[in-house]
Scaffold this motif. Structure first.
Motif, mmCIF file in Angstrom:
data_model
loop_
_atom_site.group_PDB
_atom_site.id
_atom_site.type_symbol
_atom_site.label_atom_id
_atom_site.label_comp_id
_atom_site.label_asym_id
_atom_site.label_seq_id
_atom_site.Cartn_x
_atom_site.Cartn_y
_atom_site.Cartn_z
ATOM 1 N N TRP A 12 0.826 -1.202 0.000
ATOM 2 C CA TRP A 12 0.000 0.000 0.000
ATOM 3 C C TRP A 12 0.861 1.253 0.000
ATOM 4 O O TRP A 12 1.899 1.318 0.646
ATOM 5 C CB TRP A 12 -0.904 0.002 1.232
ATOM 6 N N PHE A 13 0.415 2.257 -0.749
ATOM 7 C CA PHE A 13 1.067 3.565 -0.719
ATOM 8 C C PHE A 13 -0.015 4.620 -0.564
ATOM 9 O O PHE A 13 -1.167 4.407 -0.922
ATOM 10 C CB PHE A 13 1.932 3.811 -1.971
ATOM 11 N N THR A 14 0.369 5.743 0.010
ATOM 12 C CA THR A 14 -0.575 6.813 0.296
ATOM 13 C C THR A 14 -0.641 7.795 -0.859
ATOM 14 O O THR A 14 0.377 8.118 -1.465
ATOM 15 C CB THR A 14 -0.155 7.558 1.575
ATOM 16 N N SER A 15 -1.827 8.254 -1.138
ATOM 17 C CA SER A 15 -2.018 9.245 -2.182
ATOM 18 C C SER A 15 -1.199 10.497 -1.895
ATOM 19 O O SER A 15 -1.028 10.888 -0.746
ATOM 20 C CB SER A 15 -3.503 9.629 -2.259
ATOM 21 N N SER A 18 -3.033 12.979 0.298
ATOM 22 C CA SER A 18 -3.275 12.706 1.713
ATOM 23 C C SER A 18 -2.323 13.523 2.559
ATOM 24 O O SER A 18 -1.212 13.836 2.156
ATOM 25 C CB SER A 18 -3.072 11.222 2.013
ATOM 26 N N CYS A 25 -7.689 11.044 2.654
ATOM 27 C CA CYS A 25 -6.863 9.896 3.053
ATOM 28 C C CYS A 25 -7.181 8.665 2.218
ATOM 29 O O CYS A 25 -8.093 7.903 2.528
ATOM 30 C CB CYS A 25 -7.061 9.598 4.531
ATOM 31 N N GLU A 27 -5.361 5.265 0.172
ATOM 32 C CA GLU A 27 -4.205 4.419 -0.095
ATOM 33 C C GLU A 27 -4.521 3.561 -1.309
ATOM 34 O O GLU A 27 -5.683 3.248 -1.571
ATOM 35 C CB GLU A 27 -3.911 3.488 1.086
ATOM 36 N N ALA A 29 -2.818 0.210 -3.944
ATOM 37 C CA ALA A 29 -1.812 -0.838 -4.102
ATOM 38 C C ALA A 29 -1.958 -1.447 -5.488
ATOM 39 O O ALA A 29 -3.072 -1.706 -5.941
ATOM 40 C CB ALA A 29 -1.980 -1.920 -3.044
ATOM 41 N N ASP A 43 -9.595 3.414 2.174
ATOM 42 C CA ASP A 43 -9.525 4.572 3.070
ATOM 43 C C ASP A 43 -8.408 4.319 4.072
ATOM 44 O O ASP A 43 -8.466 3.354 4.836
ATOM 45 C CB ASP A 43 -10.869 4.729 3.782
ATOM 46 N N SER A 44 -7.397 5.165 4.095
ATOM 47 C CA SER A 44 -6.259 4.937 4.990
ATOM 48 C C SER A 44 -6.643 5.087 6.462
ATOM 49 O O SER A 44 -5.963 4.553 7.332
ATOM 50 C CB SER A 44 -5.095 5.866 4.654
ATOM 51 N N PRO A 47 -8.358 1.041 7.213
ATOM 52 C CA PRO A 47 -7.794 0.069 6.274
ATOM 53 C C PRO A 47 -8.484 -1.296 6.273
ATOM 54 O O PRO A 47 -8.383 -2.032 5.305
ATOM 55 C CB PRO A 47 -6.337 -0.049 6.697
#
Length: 76
Positions: A12-15, A18, A25, A27, A29, A43-44, A47
């Protein structure tokens, strides 16, 4: 099932939109599913609350539409 067909664990990586102040928020993958790939989005802040799964073609269509202004913020 061969190793090539096995589902790979998502990384997973964050936008880039965010932030730590609670803004947007999201995320995502890139996940290889057998011989194809998908984009998973969640939604980070929650999760474990579920996610959207997109095949690569529809995901690229979505990204192209956003980039061209075809999808705008309808909530604001």
């Amino acid at each position: 099932m061969t190793n090539d067909d096995a589902l790979q664990a998502p990384e997973w990586f964050t936008s880039s939109y965010s932030n730590d102040q609670g803004g947007q928020c999201v995320e995502a993958a890139h996940v290889r599913t057998g011989k194809t790939s998908e984009m998973w989005v969640r939604d980070s802040k929650n999760p474990n609350g579920g996610m959207f799964e997109f095949k690569s073609g529809p995901w690229m269509d979505f990204i192209s539409s956003v980039a061209s202004g075809g999808i705008t913020d309808r909530l604001g």
